[in-house]
Structure formats: C-alpha cells, structure tokens
Scaffold this motif. Sequence first.
Motif, PDB file in Angstrom:
ATOM      1  N   LEU A  58       0.832  -1.208   0.000  1.00 19.81           N
ATOM      2  CA  LEU A  58       0.000   0.000   0.000  1.00 19.81           C
ATOM      3  C   LEU A  58       0.866   1.257   0.000  1.00 19.81           C
ATOM      4  O   LEU A  58       0.551   2.247  -0.682  1.00 19.81           O
ATOM      5  N   ASP A  59       1.973   1.234   0.754  1.00 16.47           N
ATOM      6  CA  ASP A  59       2.889   2.378   0.766  1.00 16.47           C
ATOM      7  C   ASP A  59       3.496   2.596  -0.620  1.00 16.47           C
ATOM      8  O   ASP A  59       3.599   3.742  -1.090  1.00 16.47           O
ATOM      9  N   ALA A  60       3.916   1.497  -1.263  1.00 18.79           N
ATOM     10  CA  ALA A  60       4.543   1.612  -2.584  1.00 18.79           C
ATOM     11  C   ALA A  60       3.569   2.152  -3.618  1.00 18.79           C
ATOM     12  O   ALA A  60       3.981   2.800  -4.587  1.00 18.79           O
ATOM     13  N   LEU A  61       2.274   1.912  -3.409  1.00 13.55           N
ATOM     14  CA  LEU A  61       1.246   2.428  -4.314  1.00 13.55           C
ATOM     15  C   LEU A  61       0.738   3.804  -3.881  1.00 13.55           C
ATOM     16  O   LEU A  61      -0.171   4.350  -4.525  1.00 13.55           O
ATOM     17  N   ALA A  62       1.305   4.335  -2.788  1.00 11.07           N
ATOM     18  CA  ALA A  62       0.917   5.657  -2.269  1.00 11.07           C
ATOM     19  C   ALA A  62      -0.574   5.734  -1.966  1.00 11.07           C
ATOM     20  O   ALA A  62      -1.236   6.736  -2.266  1.00 11.07           O
ATOM     21  N   VAL A  63      -1.123   4.670  -1.378  1.00 10.95           N
ATOM     22  CA  VAL A  63      -2.541   4.661  -1.006  1.00 10.95           C
ATOM     23  C   VAL A  63      -2.699   5.446   0.290  1.00 10.95           C
ATOM     24  O   VAL A  63      -2.075   5.107   1.306  1.00 10.95           O
ATOM     25  N   GLN A  64      -3.551   6.461   0.288  1.00 10.89           N
ATOM     26  CA  GLN A  64      -3.698   7.337   1.440  1.00 10.89           C
ATOM     27  C   GLN A  64      -5.167   7.645   1.681  1.00 10.89           C
ATOM     28  O   GLN A  64      -6.048   7.268   0.903  1.00 10.89           O
ATOM     29  N   GLY A  65      -5.419   8.350   2.787  1.00  5.31           N
ATOM     30  CA  GLY A  65      -6.749   8.859   3.089  1.00  5.31           C
ATOM     31  C   GLY A  65      -7.792   7.771   3.276  1.00  5.31           C
ATOM     32  O   GLY A  65      -7.528   6.708   3.848  1.00  5.31           O
ATOM     33  N   ALA A  66      -9.000   8.034   2.759  1.00  9.17           N
ATOM     34  CA  ALA A  66     -10.111   7.107   2.937  1.00  9.17           C
ATOM     35  C   ALA A  66      -9.841   5.773   2.249  1.00  9.17           C
ATOM     36  O   ALA A  66     -10.249   4.713   2.744  1.00  9.17           O
ATOM     37  N   ASP A  67      -9.138   5.823   1.108  1.00 10.12           N
ATOM     38  CA  ASP A  67      -8.810   4.568   0.428  1.00 10.12           C
ATOM     39  C   ASP A  67      -7.905   3.711   1.296  1.00 10.12           C
ATOM     40  O   ASP A  67      -8.062   2.488   1.357  1.00 10.12           O
ATOM     41  N   ARG A  68      -6.966   4.356   1.973  1.00  9.27           N
ATOM     42  CA  ARG A  68      -6.058   3.619   2.865  1.00  9.27           C
ATOM     43  C   ARG A  68      -6.848   3.010   4.025  1.00  9.27           C
ATOM     44  O   ARG A  68      -6.622   1.851   4.391  1.00  9.27           O
ATOM     45  N   ASP A  69      -7.763   3.770   4.574  1.00 16.29           N
ATOM     46  CA  ASP A  69      -8.578   3.252   5.680  1.00 16.29           C
ATOM     47  C   ASP A  69      -9.363   2.018   5.239  1.00 16.29           C
ATOM     48  O   ASP A  69      -9.488   1.048   5.991  1.00 16.29           O
ATOM     49  N   ALA A  70      -9.896   2.058   4.023  1.00 16.57           N
ATOM     50  CA  ALA A  70     -10.695   0.932   3.541  1.00 16.57           C
ATOM     51  C   ALA A  70      -9.842  -0.302   3.297  1.00 16.57           C
ATOM     52  O   ALA A  70     -10.291  -1.431   3.518  1.00 16.57           O
ATOM     53  N   LEU A  71      -8.614  -0.108   2.821  1.00 12.63           N
ATOM     54  CA  LEU A  71      -7.769  -1.234   2.456  1.00 12.63           C
ATOM     55  C   LEU A  71      -6.897  -1.734   3.601  1.00 12.63           C
ATOM     56  O   LEU A  71      -6.379  -2.853   3.532  1.00 12.63           O
ATOM     57  N   ASP A  72      -6.739  -0.932   4.645  1.00  7.23           N
ATOM     58  CA  ASP A  72      -5.890  -1.347   5.764  1.00  7.23           C
ATOM     59  C   ASP A  72      -6.727  -2.136   6.764  1.00  7.23           C
ATOM     60  O   ASP A  72      -6.984  -1.719   7.886  1.00  7.23           O
ATOM     61  N   PHE A  73      -7.141  -3.332   6.341  1.00  8.74           N
ATOM     62  CA  PHE A  73      -8.098  -4.138   7.098  1.00  8.74           C
ATOM     63  C   PHE A  73      -7.499  -5.187   8.023  1.00  8.74           C
ATOM     64  O   PHE A  73      -8.233  -5.748   8.846  1.00  8.74           O
ATOM     65  N   PRO A  74      -6.213  -5.560   7.921  1.00  4.40           N
ATOM     66  CA  PRO A  74      -5.722  -6.647   8.784  1.00  4.40           C
ATOM     67  C   PRO A  74      -6.028  -6.396  10.262  1.00  4.40           C
ATOM     68  O   PRO A  74      -5.780  -5.317  10.798  1.00  4.40           O
TER      69      PRO A  74
END
Length: 230
Positions: free
Chosen positions: A53-69
């Motif tokens: 996710l860091d390498a793809l620069a995923v941030q904000g609400a998208d990061r919240d949605a994908l950071d599910f572990p």
Amino acid sequence: MIPTVRDVLASRRMHAGLSPEELAHAAGLSSERYRRLEMGTGWPGAVPYRAVLDALAVQGADRDALDFPGRPFTGPERLQLGIAGRPWLLLNHDWRLIEVDERITSQVPQVRPGVNLLACLLLDREVRQSIANHDAVRDVLISALHAALEDDPDSPPLRAIRDQLPSTQWSSSVSNPAALDGSVWVWNSDPVARQAWHCLAMVPGSRPDLLILHFVPARNGDSSRAPAES
C-alpha cells in the motif's frame, strides 16, 4: 458488490505504470509472493501488505478501507459468501481460529476461538483421534502449512508448528494449497455411522488475510475416498 483486493491492487498498479515485479521490488517482496497476493491465492502478512500500500501511495479514505488486517469480518462480507446452514470455521492467515460454528465445538471442544487449528489437528493427540481418516487429513494440512509458509515465511506460529512436526512428515510433503479444498474429513463423533464431509476452503476476495473452511456432507460414494484408519 464489495470490491476484491485483487482487483484494487491490479488496477492501482497498472494506473501507476508498474509491472508486478517492479511493485514487488518497491515493497520489498519477492515477485512470487506479490503475484500470489494480487491473484488472491496467498497472504504475505500484514507488514508486507502495508508495504505494498505504501509503494502504491494509497492514502486517506482509500487507505482506511484497504488497511483491514486485524479488523472484524463484517456482515456484508459474510452475506457474499453464502455459507449459511453449513458448519464453518473462520481463521486468520496464521490458522488461528477467530470464529467457530457451535456444531463443530460441540463435537470437538478443543476447536475453539483463539486456538491454532493446524497445531490442534496436527499436534494434539486427542484431537487427532477425533478424525477417523487422520493420516489423509494430516497430509493435506501439512501441504497447506507448506503453502502458508511460502506466503509468510516469517510467521512465528507457522514456524513453530513446522518445527514440532516429525522431520520425516515435513520432508516428505510438498506445498499444495489446493489440496485442502474438497478434501474429505471423517469425524469420529458417531463411530457407528461416521459422516464424511467435504472441506471447502474459501478466501474472501475482500479479506485475503482470512480463510474460511466450511463442511458439506459427502455423498455416500465419496466416503470411500476417506476410509477409517487404524
């Protein structure tokens, strides 16, 4: 429809103009481990996943949605799976049980939330005796352990289980994650009329950090594939 992590990662990677190999390198993963993550067939662990996710620069609400572990498994995700009415188990990628259908716990009390299912089925003598065709199930589970360690070789629980297995069992087995899906289990809960069950393995597309095992009664002819063992 809840989007799958597979689709999201592939879309973002292509939008960034990266090949799978380039993204894997940027995240510090081998190409094969990243490929299995993007294909939805493997989970490298929370830390490597967040590095992607860091390498793809995923941030904000998208990061919240994908950071599910580590998050609970939600109602909408459950509805998509369609497993209602079948005995089931919900595990994390280390094979620690998160939720257990009460029909399974009533037959095998040791199989309960918080327990590592691989350790329970491979190392606990009493639990091993609850499965009539344990040798066949053991081989399937060791193959699954091989595959899980290929995805996350640094997992302490998985490495601990591997180290406690007899060396001959480990060295003679091979990685085959597909062997689990459709394998036949014969529980000893009723020794007179043993019921054979197909174990069906599912990785939720929106939660590749989880594994669901559910059990469907085998047809009479299928039970012959999994005879009781002495």
